[in-house]
Motif scaffolding. Structure first.
Motif, PDB file in Angstrom:
ATOM      1  N   ARG A   1       2.890 -36.671   2.127  1.00 13.40           N
ATOM      2  CA  ARG A   1       4.328 -36.604   1.902  1.00 13.40           C
ATOM      3  C   ARG A   1       4.696 -36.900   0.449  1.00 13.40           C
ATOM      4  O   ARG A   1       5.525 -36.235  -0.138  1.00 13.40           O
ATOM      5  CB  ARG A   1       5.011 -37.611   2.813  1.00 13.40           C
TER       6      ARG A   1
ATOM      7  N   THR B   1       5.817 -23.716  14.116  1.00 13.60           N
ATOM      8  CA  THR B   1       4.881 -23.645  15.230  1.00 13.60           C
ATOM      9  C   THR B   1       3.465 -23.906  14.726  1.00 13.60           C
ATOM     10  O   THR B   1       2.704 -24.651  15.340  1.00 13.60           O
ATOM     11  CB  THR B   1       4.953 -22.263  15.892  1.00 13.60           C
TER      12      THR B   1
ATOM     13  N   ARG C   1       2.584 -25.692  12.340  1.00 14.84           N
ATOM     14  CA  ARG C   1       2.395 -27.122  12.081  1.00 14.84           C
ATOM     15  C   ARG C   1       2.186 -27.888  13.375  1.00 14.84           C
ATOM     16  O   ARG C   1       1.317 -28.748  13.458  1.00 14.84           O
ATOM     17  CB  ARG C   1       3.586 -27.684  11.301  1.00 14.84           C
ATOM     18  N   THR C   2       2.989 -27.576  14.394  1.00  9.82           N
ATOM     19  CA  THR C   2       2.769 -28.317  15.645  1.00  9.82           C
ATOM     20  C   THR C   2       1.418 -27.973  16.249  1.00  9.82           C
ATOM     21  O   THR C   2       0.875 -28.727  17.038  1.00  9.82           O
ATOM     22  CB  THR C   2       3.882 -28.046  16.682  1.00  9.82           C
ATOM     23  N   LEU C   3       0.866 -26.818  15.861  1.00 11.20           N
ATOM     24  CA  LEU C   3      -0.472 -26.459  16.353  1.00 11.20           C
ATOM     25  C   LEU C   3      -1.559 -27.140  15.543  1.00 11.20           C
ATOM     26  O   LEU C   3      -2.743 -26.924  15.779  1.00 11.20           O
ATOM     27  CB  LEU C   3      -0.667 -24.944  16.281  1.00 11.20           C
ATOM     28  N   GLY C   4      -1.173 -27.902  14.538  1.00 10.52           N
ATOM     29  CA  GLY C   4      -2.160 -28.677  13.807  1.00 10.52           C
ATOM     30  C   GLY C   4      -2.400 -28.236  12.376  1.00 10.52           C
ATOM     31  O   GLY C   4      -3.313 -28.745  11.727  1.00 10.52           O
ATOM     32  N   ALA C   5      -1.600 -27.270  11.866  1.00 10.92           N
ATOM     33  CA  ALA C   5      -1.831 -26.821  10.497  1.00 10.92           C
ATOM     34  C   ALA C   5      -1.073 -27.701   9.514  1.00 10.92           C
ATOM     35  O   ALA C   5       0.085 -28.021   9.729  1.00 10.92           O
ATOM     36  CB  ALA C   5      -1.381 -25.373  10.347  1.00 10.92           C
ATOM     37  N   LYS C   6      -1.732 -28.082   8.434  1.00 12.90           N
ATOM     38  CA  LYS C   6      -1.049 -28.778   7.358  1.00 12.90           C
ATOM     39  C   LYS C   6      -0.142 -27.758   6.664  1.00 12.90           C
ATOM     40  O   LYS C   6      -0.378 -26.559   6.759  1.00 12.90           O
ATOM     41  CB  LYS C   6      -2.068 -29.299   6.348  1.00 12.90           C
TER      42      LYS C   6
ATOM     43  N   ARG D   1      12.917 -31.063  18.406  1.00  7.16           N
ATOM     44  CA  ARG D   1      12.341 -31.034  17.065  1.00  7.16           C
ATOM     45  C   ARG D   1      11.993 -32.431  16.574  1.00  7.16           C
ATOM     46  O   ARG D   1      11.034 -32.614  15.827  1.00  7.16           O
ATOM     47  CB  ARG D   1      13.313 -30.362  16.080  1.00  7.16           C
TER      48      ARG D   1
ATOM     49  N   ALA E   1       8.789 -33.204  18.082  1.00  6.88           N
ATOM     50  CA  ALA E   1       7.706 -32.442  17.462  1.00  6.88           C
ATOM     51  C   ALA E   1       7.392 -32.947  16.066  1.00  6.88           C
ATOM     52  O   ALA E   1       6.328 -32.669  15.533  1.00  6.88           O
ATOM     53  CB  ALA E   1       8.088 -30.961  17.400  1.00  6.88           C
TER      54      ALA E   1
ATOM     55  N   LEU F   1       9.380 -32.138  13.483  1.00  2.45           N
ATOM     56  CA  LEU F   1       9.893 -31.157  12.533  1.00  2.45           C
ATOM     57  C   LEU F   1      11.215 -31.604  11.931  1.00  2.45           C
ATOM     58  O   LEU F   1      11.609 -31.137  10.875  1.00  2.45           O
ATOM     59  CB  LEU F   1      10.072 -29.808  13.223  1.00  2.45           C
TER      60      LEU F   1
ATOM     61  N   GLU G   1      13.319 -35.139  10.947  1.00  5.45           N
ATOM     62  CA  GLU G   1      13.183 -36.580  10.852  1.00  5.45           C
ATOM     63  C   GLU G   1      14.504 -37.228  11.246  1.00  5.45           C
ATOM     64  O   GLU G   1      15.543 -36.867  10.708  1.00  5.45           O
ATOM     65  CB  GLU G   1      12.823 -36.961   9.418  1.00  5.45           C
TER      66      GLU G   1
ATOM     67  N   SER H   1       7.239 -41.339  11.854  1.00  6.19           N
ATOM     68  CA  SER H   1       6.968 -40.677  10.573  1.00  6.19           C
ATOM     69  C   SER H   1       5.593 -40.010  10.537  1.00  6.19           C
ATOM     70  O   SER H   1       5.081 -39.715   9.470  1.00  6.19           O
ATOM     71  CB  SER H   1       7.117 -41.674   9.433  1.00  6.19           C
ATOM     72  N   VAL H   2       5.032 -39.753  11.712  1.00  3.35           N
ATOM     73  CA  VAL H   2       3.770 -39.017  11.755  1.00  3.35           C
ATOM     74  C   VAL H   2       4.072 -37.528  11.591  1.00  3.35           C
ATOM     75  O   VAL H   2       5.047 -37.012  12.137  1.00  3.35           O
ATOM     76  CB  VAL H   2       3.050 -39.282  13.104  1.00  3.35           C
ATOM     77  N   GLU H   3       3.251 -36.842  10.781  1.00  2.00           N
ATOM     78  CA  GLU H   3       3.471 -35.418  10.524  1.00  2.00           C
ATOM     79  C   GLU H   3       3.288 -34.608  11.812  1.00  2.00           C
ATOM     80  O   GLU H   3       2.500 -34.984  12.670  1.00  2.00           O
ATOM     81  CB  GLU H   3       2.448 -34.914   9.491  1.00  2.00           C
ATOM     82  N   PRO H   4       3.985 -33.466  11.905  1.00  2.00           N
ATOM     83  CA  PRO H   4       3.885 -32.673  13.136  1.00  2.00           C
ATOM     84  C   PRO H   4       2.445 -32.293  13.482  1.00  2.00           C
ATOM     85  O   PRO H   4       2.082 -32.261  14.657  1.00  2.00           O
ATOM     86  CB  PRO H   4       4.713 -31.419  12.835  1.00  2.00           C
ATOM     87  N   GLU H   5       1.636 -32.015  12.443  1.00  2.00           N
ATOM     88  CA  GLU H   5       0.291 -31.532  12.739  1.00  2.00           C
ATOM     89  C   GLU H   5      -0.605 -32.606  13.340  1.00  2.00           C
ATOM     90  O   GLU H   5      -1.665 -32.315  13.862  1.00  2.00           O
ATOM     91  CB  GLU H   5      -0.367 -30.923  11.497  1.00  2.00           C
ATOM     92  N   ASP H   6      -0.176 -33.855  13.249  1.00  2.00           N
ATOM     93  CA  ASP H   6      -1.009 -34.929  13.776  1.00  2.00           C
ATOM     94  C   ASP H   6      -0.510 -35.459  15.113  1.00  2.00           C
ATOM     95  O   ASP H   6      -0.987 -36.488  15.597  1.00  2.00           O
ATOM     96  CB  ASP H   6      -1.065 -36.076  12.762  1.00  2.00           C
TER      97      ASP H   6
ATOM     98  N   ALA I   1       1.672 -32.349  19.712  1.00  3.93           N
ATOM     99  CA  ALA I   1       2.830 -31.969  20.514  1.00  3.93           C
ATOM    100  C   ALA I   1       3.225 -30.581  20.031  1.00  3.93           C
ATOM    101  O   ALA I   1       3.697 -30.420  18.918  1.00  3.93           O
ATOM    102  CB  ALA I   1       3.971 -32.947  20.300  1.00  3.93           C
ATOM    103  N   VAL I   2       2.977 -29.562  20.851  1.00  4.68           N
ATOM    104  CA  VAL I   2       3.169 -28.196  20.385  1.00  4.68           C
ATOM    105  C   VAL I   2       4.532 -27.671  20.798  1.00  4.68           C
ATOM    106  O   VAL I   2       4.934 -27.785  21.950  1.00  4.68           O
ATOM    107  CB  VAL I   2       2.071 -27.271  20.936  1.00  4.68           C
ATOM    108  N   LEU I   3       5.206 -27.109  19.810  1.00  4.00           N
ATOM    109  CA  LEU I   3       6.525 -26.539  20.061  1.00  4.00           C
ATOM    110  C   LEU I   3       6.384 -25.043  20.338  1.00  4.00           C
ATOM    111  O   LEU I   3       5.701 -24.337  19.622  1.00  4.00           O
ATOM    112  CB  LEU I   3       7.408 -26.738  18.828  1.00  4.00           C
TER     113      LEU I   3
ATOM    114  N   SER J   1      -5.046 -25.544  21.169  1.00  3.40           N
ATOM    115  CA  SER J   1      -5.008 -26.424  20.012  1.00  3.40           C
ATOM    116  C   SER J   1      -5.173 -27.886  20.431  1.00  3.40           C
ATOM    117  O   SER J   1      -5.117 -28.772  19.591  1.00  3.40           O
ATOM    118  CB  SER J   1      -3.696 -26.248  19.254  1.00  3.40           C
TER     119      SER J   1
END
Lengths: 550, 363
Positions: A14, A453, A455-460, B47, B50, B52, B54, B69-74, B77-79, B150
């Motif tokens: 971030r 989407t 990102r939620t699938l795990g992509a940075k 969101r 997810a 996405l 904050e 504050s955890v990033e979506p990719e970590d 939780a898939v949207l 995923s």
């Protein structure tokens, strides 16, 4: 692999992202916007120099005012003509089906592939009375004696495609069913078009007008060459050619700096004011479009009139745009070859290419992130402000921009004022918006849910851009890159204004014409045309491919 | 699979409160529907879960751990957006493998996952197709398979059935729910369609103006709504305004003209101004029988299985009744009818300072 992963992790953090955004915006403001308008501060700090060097000197003042007035007059006339003849052409291209339509469509863009220096030479040979030493082909028109008229004719050649493209782009988005609805309700074709479609046109009209106006206002190289080619053009100047000429002289005569600054300031201010006025006028003022005259409009909608309109649109394209653009080929073919030293031209061409390549690389590397910021992450207010600012370097005449930027960096002495570096920075300033606008436009069209989407699938974020967004906007990135590349390759005004004694290919052609080596100048133009045209073909190929795939 | 908890979450956009103290929990493996009108803040809630969006304040907890504050990719939780956002330049197989590829799984694991997922969503034969070549239902299944591949522990579905045609939408309700339940994935499903929520959810959270009004099983939300808004949004209701005139076993409510109706007992005291709400399906009308109210049949709508009859009651407005279509022919426009209901099916609400119209407004 491990190392790449840790790099991705690092740049996805971030804090890094925040810092990166700040850096990108700072770059844009400090390296693009600030140098572009820096010269305005000169009016505060060195007012006395302007007063004694310009305001108190009646001859200089008259010359400056005359040139600037000429610039704006030309730009205004050119824009009006472009609109009048561009609208029927845009209409034909979007709404009509006829044989050879694709061909006409390609022809429209041809002048864009020709660097303005070459266009200036080519048009002047065709239209103007030329000195006998030149041996213009006997079938050239060769009768224009007014420098102003010649420049108008020249500027139409390269601004016409912008107008047609802007208008046809917006026309494609306007649903034809509105017009059809109007016609089924009893309106004649002309009435329907005039009262329903044209009022929806404003956005395209603004883009077209701004592009044409600012291109005409900016143009230096072509204008200089055309004036040098024509017989008896002595004394006629536009704002940018004045800057070019004086900057050259200022190497030996530093007293010209206040005059240069004054011309630049005037050009920048008037251009910016005009931009604002245009936006307000075109968006706010309501034309009395509602009134109808059913009978005359019905008559005008049928029979000979529409055919005449389409015919004259094609005629205009051929005679006023295409022939002047490519007349240079006949000139080179009919002249007797002369032997010259190709070394300097090859050198200048290489120099131009190097600059264009570096400029394009910087534009891409720092322009795509700004485009992403404008289209995606930023707060609405900030990104809107950036979006407006991005247009500034496009509107400001490049010669004024170049002079301003040169002063800025030499005054700051933050970076060594190496000519090449300065030229690169000047070219970045006016090509950067091309990349940013192209890419931001493309990104805005794409639903952000794709990246989200991902990102939620795990992509940075970087991975999301690389794997999901990038494949979708690739062709727009390329389009922006090629536009930036060709603009940089063909630019004369900014180059001359930032550094007085560096020779890029267009500047070299200007010198050749000035020294009367017409044949060599012609050949050099043709080489430049071929190179630019190749880039253009590549662009068409890539964009076509994209359209086919989706 | 995690349980999810939102604690006093707030989010404002340009002065609009999209989340105004969201506070609810979703249990491990539960299927929860967030139900509410457009603009209620359902998607914002999704969101925020997810990652996405904050939140301005408040916490999001997964399995008790603060992930605000955890990033979506970590988050795992898939949207799934309304349009599924299948990547157009990738085939079905490439879409499904997006997550595993990003995470650099070993080749063997990828092959196995792909085969399992294709099998699970019955798309093995279409694995080389591009999304645009698939039907709406197949696209939805691909998106689900991509989410599952995923390693999703939470599915966040934003109107997942909206883009499908009416018939398919109904048949996929069952498929979607049973898939999620069989994999024991915690699922949060946003919808504005009350039927969908009633059929699919373990529990429904009714959302309005960025707040959860009621969170309960479909039956409870339907039968025992906490406010007139919930009563009307989840299965349309009729309302009667008046003051409590008697409390004994059931509650008697009387309006100024002396008309009285009865409802299920609640904690109210005589004299209090209240609203009685009753579902249109529990509102009975009859020609030859005494009822609470009298009115004239204004309109009869035949909707296949059901019959909707609107009755105009003078001074009170329109009351609607839903009844099985076999009753068709028993009533005609202009008939004088009486309206009544079983007191146990009607609920008494107190309105604080709001008017009933404001309370019922669907923004």
């Amino acid at each position: 692999m491990k190392r790449i992963d840790s790099v991705i992790d690092f740049i996805s953090g971030r804090n890094f992202r925040k810092g990166w955004h700040v850096f990108i915006i700072a770059f844009f403001l400090i390296f693009v916007i600030l140098p572009t308008v820096y010269i305005l501060t000169y009016a505060y700090t060195e007012w006395s120099a302007i007063e004694s060097g310009v305001l108190d000197n009646k001859d200089t003042m008259d010359l400056i005012m005359g040139s600037i007035a000429a610039s704006f007059e030309i730009a205004a006339i050119v824009t009006v003509i472009d609109f009048a003849v561009g609208l029927p052409m845009a209409w034909m291209l979007v709404r009509k089906k006829f044989r050879g339509k694709n061909f006409v469509d390609t022809l429209i863009d041809m002048p864009l592939a020709v660097p303005t220096a070459a266009l200036g030479f080519s048009s002047a040979i065709f239209w103007a009375t030329t000195p006998p030493a030149m041996n213009a082909p006997p079938f050239a028109f060769g009768a224009i004696t007014s420098p102003m008229l010649l420049i108008i004719l020249l500027h139409i050649v390269f601004s016409y495609p912008y107008m047609v493209r802007s208008l046809s782009a917006i026309l494609e988005q306007i649903d034809e069913t509105y017009e059809i609805a109007g016609q089924t309700l009893g309106a004649s074709k002309l009435t329907a078009v005039r009262t329903i479609t044209l009022p929806l046109f404003r956005a395209g009209l603004i883009t077209g007008i701004i592009l044409c106006f600012s291109r005409s206002l900016s143009e230096t190289g072509g204008t200089m060459i055309a004036l040098a080619t024509m017989a008896n053009s002595a004394g006629f100047n536009t704002g940018p050619t004045l800057i070019g000429t004086w900057k050259k002289l200022s190497a030996t005569n530093p007293e010209l700096v206040p005059q240069l600054a004054f011309v630049s300031i005037l050009l920048i201010i008037v251009a910016l004011v005009l931009l604002i006025v245009l936006k307000v006028v075109v968006m706010k003022v309501r034309l009395p479009m509602g009134k109808v005259w059913p009978t005359p409009e019905k008559i005008l909608s049928r029979g000979l009139v529409p055919k005449l309109k389409d015919g004259s649109a094609i005629f205009f394209l051929a005679v006023f745009v295409l022939i002047p653009s490519f007349f240079i080929f006949t000139f080179v073919l009919t002249s007797s070859p002369s032997v010259g030293d190709w070394g300097p031209f090859a050198g200048s061409l290489g120099y131009s290419f190097l600059i264009a390549a570096v400029v394009t690389a910087i534009d891409l590397g720092l322009g795509i992130p700004l485009a992403m910021y404008i289209a995606r992450s930023g707060s609405r207010k900030v990104s809107h402000a950036l979006d407006v600012l991005v247009n500034v370097p496009l509107i400001v005449p490049t010669a004024a921009l170049g002079f301003s930027l040169g002063q800025f960096w030499t005054d700051q002495s933050l970076i060594p004022s190496v000519p090449m570096l300065l030229i690169i920075m000047a070219h970045v300033a006016f090509t950067y918006p091309l990349v940013v606008r192209n890419v931001a436009g493309a990104v805005e069209e794409i639903d952000p849910s794709y990246e989200e989407t991902a990102r939620t699938l795990g992509a940075k974020p970087v991975q999301g851009f690389r794997r999901v967004l990038y494949p979708m906007i690739k062709s727009s990135i390329l389009a922006g890159a090629i536009m930036a590349f060709t603009r940089s390759l063909g630019e004369t005004g900014a180059t001359q204004a930032v550094v007085s004694d560096v020779v890029t290919a267009p500047v070299y052609i200007v010198d050749l014409v000035n020294s009367g080596q017409y044949y060599l100048a012609g050949l050099a133009c043709i080489i430049l045309i071929i190179v630019s045209y190749a880039a253009m073909l590549l662009l068409r190929y890539v964009t076509k491919k994209k359209r086919g795939a989706i | 699979m995690p349980d999810i908890r939102l604690e006093d979450v707030h989010k404002r956009y340009d002065g609009i409160k999209a989340a105004d103290g969201l506070d609810f929990s979703v249990r491990d493996g539960e299927y929860v529907c967030l139900l509410g009108p457009t603009g209620a803040g359902k998607t914002t809630a999704l969101r925020i879960m997810a990652g996405l969006t904050e939140p301005d304040s408040g916490k999001v907890l997964f399995d008790g751990k603060d992930v605000t504050s955890v990033e979506p990719e970590d988050r795992k939780a898939v949207l799934l957006s309304q349009t599924y956002s299948l990547f157009p330049q990738m085939t079905v197989a490439e879409n499904i493998l997006f997550g595993p590829n990003i995470r650099n799984w070993p080749e063997e694991a990828r092959v196995k996952t792909l085969a399992n997922m294709l099998d699970l969503v019955r798309l093995t034969r279409r694995s080389d197709a591009y999304p645009r070549e698939l039907s709406g239902g197949m696209q939805q299944r691909t998106a689900l398979a991509r989410a599952l591949a995923s390693g999703a522990k939470v599915l966040l579905l934003d109107e997942p059935l909206r883009a499908l045609d009416a018939r398919l939408r109904i048949s996929l309700r069952h498929d979607l729910r049973s898939l999620a339940k069989s994999l024991r994935i915690t699922t949060i499903h946003v919808t504005h369609d009350q039927d969908e929520a009633l059929v699919m959810a373990d529990r429904i959270a009714v959302v309005r103006n960025g707040r959860v009004l009621q969170m309960d099983t479909p039956k409870e939300v339907f039968d025992r709504p906490v406010s007139p808004f919930v009563a009307n949004f989840v299965g349309q209701s009729n309302f009667f305004q008046g003051s409590v005139s008697r409390v004994d076993g059931s509650i008697e409510v009387r309006d100024e003209q002396g008309r009285k109706v009865f409802a299920r007992e609640t904690a109210v005291s005589p004299g209090e101004k209240v609203v009685v709400g009753v579902k249109v399906g529990n509102t009975e009308i009859a020609k030859e029988r005494e009822g609470y109210l009298q009115g004239i049949v204004e309109r009869i709508l035949f909707e296949g299985r059901n019959l909707f009859i609107d009755v105009m009651v003078s001074g009170l407005g329109r009351f609607s009744s839903r009844m099985p279509a076999v009753k068709k022919g028993e009533f005609a426009v202009g008939d004088k009818v009486s309206i009544r209901w079983t007191p146990d099916k009607a609920t008494v609400f107190t309105l604080k300072d709001k008017s009933l119209d404001d309370e019922l407004r669907v923004e």
